[in-house]
Design a protein around this motif. Structure first.
Motif, PDB file in Angstrom:
ATOM      1  N   PRO A  28      18.561  48.093  40.411  1.00  0.00           N
ATOM      2  CA  PRO A  28      19.587  49.132  40.277  1.00  0.00           C
ATOM      3  C   PRO A  28      19.068  50.372  39.556  1.00  0.00           C
ATOM      4  N   ASP A  29      19.791  51.475  39.753  1.00  0.00           N
ATOM      5  CA  ASP A  29      19.578  52.686  38.960  1.00  0.00           C
ATOM      6  C   ASP A  29      20.411  52.623  37.682  1.00  0.00           C
ATOM      7  N   VAL A  30      21.524  51.908  37.772  1.00  0.00           N
ATOM      8  CA  VAL A  30      22.502  51.816  36.689  1.00  0.00           C
ATOM      9  C   VAL A  30      23.102  50.412  36.716  1.00  0.00           C
ATOM     10  N   VAL A  31      23.450  49.902  35.536  1.00  0.00           N
ATOM     11  CA  VAL A  31      24.211  48.655  35.431  1.00  0.00           C
ATOM     12  C   VAL A  31      25.594  49.015  34.912  1.00  0.00           C
TER      13      VAL A  31
ATOM     14  N   ALA B 111      35.430  42.638  29.054  1.00  0.00           N
ATOM     15  CA  ALA B 111      34.632  42.966  27.895  1.00  0.00           C
ATOM     16  C   ALA B 111      33.313  42.204  27.889  1.00  0.00           C
ATOM     17  N   ARG B 112      33.299  40.969  28.385  1.00  0.00           N
ATOM     18  CA  ARG B 112      32.043  40.213  28.311  1.00  0.00           C
ATOM     19  C   ARG B 112      30.969  40.774  29.237  1.00  0.00           C
ATOM     20  N   GLY B 113      31.370  41.517  30.256  1.00  0.00           N
ATOM     21  CA  GLY B 113      30.388  42.199  31.091  1.00  0.00           C
ATOM     22  C   GLY B 113      29.609  43.249  30.322  1.00  0.00           C
ATOM     23  N   PHE B 114      30.187  43.738  29.211  1.00  0.00           N
ATOM     24  CA  PHE B 114      29.464  44.686  28.354  1.00  0.00           C
ATOM     25  C   PHE B 114      28.278  43.997  27.684  1.00  0.00           C
TER      26      PHE B 114
ATOM     27  N   VAL C 165      17.206  50.959  32.577  1.00  0.00           N
ATOM     28  CA  VAL C 165      18.145  51.799  33.322  1.00  0.00           C
ATOM     29  C   VAL C 165      19.381  52.024  32.450  1.00  0.00           C
ATOM     30  N   GLY C 166      20.237  52.931  32.867  1.00  0.00           N
ATOM     31  CA  GLY C 166      21.445  53.220  32.111  1.00  0.00           C
ATOM     32  C   GLY C 166      22.505  52.138  32.261  1.00  0.00           C
ATOM     33  N   PHE C 167      23.452  52.172  31.326  1.00  0.00           N
ATOM     34  CA  PHE C 167      24.588  51.243  31.338  1.00  0.00           C
ATOM     35  C   PHE C 167      25.874  52.045  31.277  1.00  0.00           C
ATOM     36  N   VAL C 168      26.861  51.661  32.089  1.00  0.00           N
ATOM     37  CA  VAL C 168      28.180  52.288  32.022  1.00  0.00           C
ATOM     38  C   VAL C 168      29.254  51.206  31.890  1.00  0.00           C
TER      39      VAL C 168
ATOM     40  N   ASP D 256      31.944  61.000  35.048  1.00  0.00           N
ATOM     41  CA  ASP D 256      30.518  61.338  35.071  1.00  0.00           C
ATOM     42  C   ASP D 256      29.618  60.128  34.812  1.00  0.00           C
ATOM     43  N   ALA D 257      30.169  58.927  34.947  1.00  0.00           N
ATOM     44  CA  ALA D 257      29.418  57.708  34.622  1.00  0.00           C
ATOM     45  C   ALA D 257      28.285  57.434  35.604  1.00  0.00           C
ATOM     46  N   VAL D 258      28.505  57.749  36.858  1.00  0.00           N
ATOM     47  CA  VAL D 258      27.478  57.553  37.888  1.00  0.00           C
ATOM     48  C   VAL D 258      27.439  58.785  38.774  1.00  0.00           C
ATOM     49  N   LYS D 259      26.336  58.916  39.488  1.00  0.00           N
ATOM     50  CA  LYS D 259      26.170  60.029  40.423  1.00  0.00           C
ATOM     51  C   LYS D 259      26.258  59.493  41.852  1.00  0.00           C
ATOM     52  N   PRO D 260      26.661  60.344  42.794  1.00  0.00           N
ATOM     53  CA  PRO D 260      26.644  59.906  44.191  1.00  0.00           C
ATOM     54  C   PRO D 260      25.251  59.395  44.570  1.00  0.00           C
TER      55      PRO D 260
END
Length: 194
Positions: A68-71, A76-79, A91-94, A125-129
């Motif tokens: 992935p580019d982002v996770v 809450a447990r997914g955090f 990679v980034g996290f949102v 703005d959390a993810v980009k197209p």
């Protein structure tokens, strides 16, 4: 300190699946009579077990075809899982939060629960197209939260490459519903009953 009953399990004679399964606590009749609650907190309490858990995800998502580019982690447990997996993959996290918890402009998605409904939100703005996103949570039951998370990410133009969870409860139908929607899924364990 690890739960004493769990310290007898070492990886020496167990597969990763068996080792992780041995560290999930089943709490009968919680939060309601007849429910077999699958408690993942013992997986997090012991550093070695937590490392085995995270490594099971990391080894999968290092593959360039599904990296992935982002996770994105579901409240809450997914955090807990998502942030560590994102860190390890560099990679980034949102966070996808319950309604009213994010301070900036959001998109939202409402989904049905067994009794009522719930809403989750994501910053606009959390993810980009075009971002390739791994959507992660601890458990898939009815699939409603993960489906709502996928819809939020897609509203912003991201591509959810896979949904991931530690536990699938297939008898509740969530994983079938998610796959039928076109979402590829990866889960480490499944448990019968609910």
């Amino acid at each position: 300190m690890p739960t004493p009953a769990l310290t007898r399990y070492s990886m020496q004679n167990l597969s990763v699946d068996q080792y992780l399964r041995a560290h999930i606590r089943t709490v009968p009749d919680w939060p309601a009579p007849g429910v077999q609650f699958r408690d993942i907190t013992p997986l997090l309490q012991d550093a070695k077990v937590f490392r085995v858990l995270i490594d099971a995800f990391i080894h999968r998502y290092m593959d360039p075809s599904i990296r992935p580019d982002v996770v994105a982690g579901l409240d809450a447990r997914g955090f807990i899982l998502g942030a560590v997996v994102a860190y390890e993959l560099n990679v980034g996290f949102v966070p996808i939060r319950k309604k009213g918890k994010l301070p900036f402009t959001t998109v939202e998605e409402t989904y049905e629960l067994e009794y009522g409904s719930a809403t989750v939100e994501l910053h606009t703005d959390a993810v980009k197209p075009g971002d390739r996103v791994l959507l992660i949570d601890d458990l898939i039951a009815t699939g409603g939260t993960m489906m709502a998370g996928m819809k939020l990410l897609e509203k912003l133009g991201a591509q959810v490459i896979e949904g991931a969870a530690i536990v699938d409860l297939p008898e509740l139908g969530g994983s079938d519903k998610l796959r039928a929607s076109g979402l590829a899924l990866f889960t480490l364990l499944d448990f019968s009953g609910h």
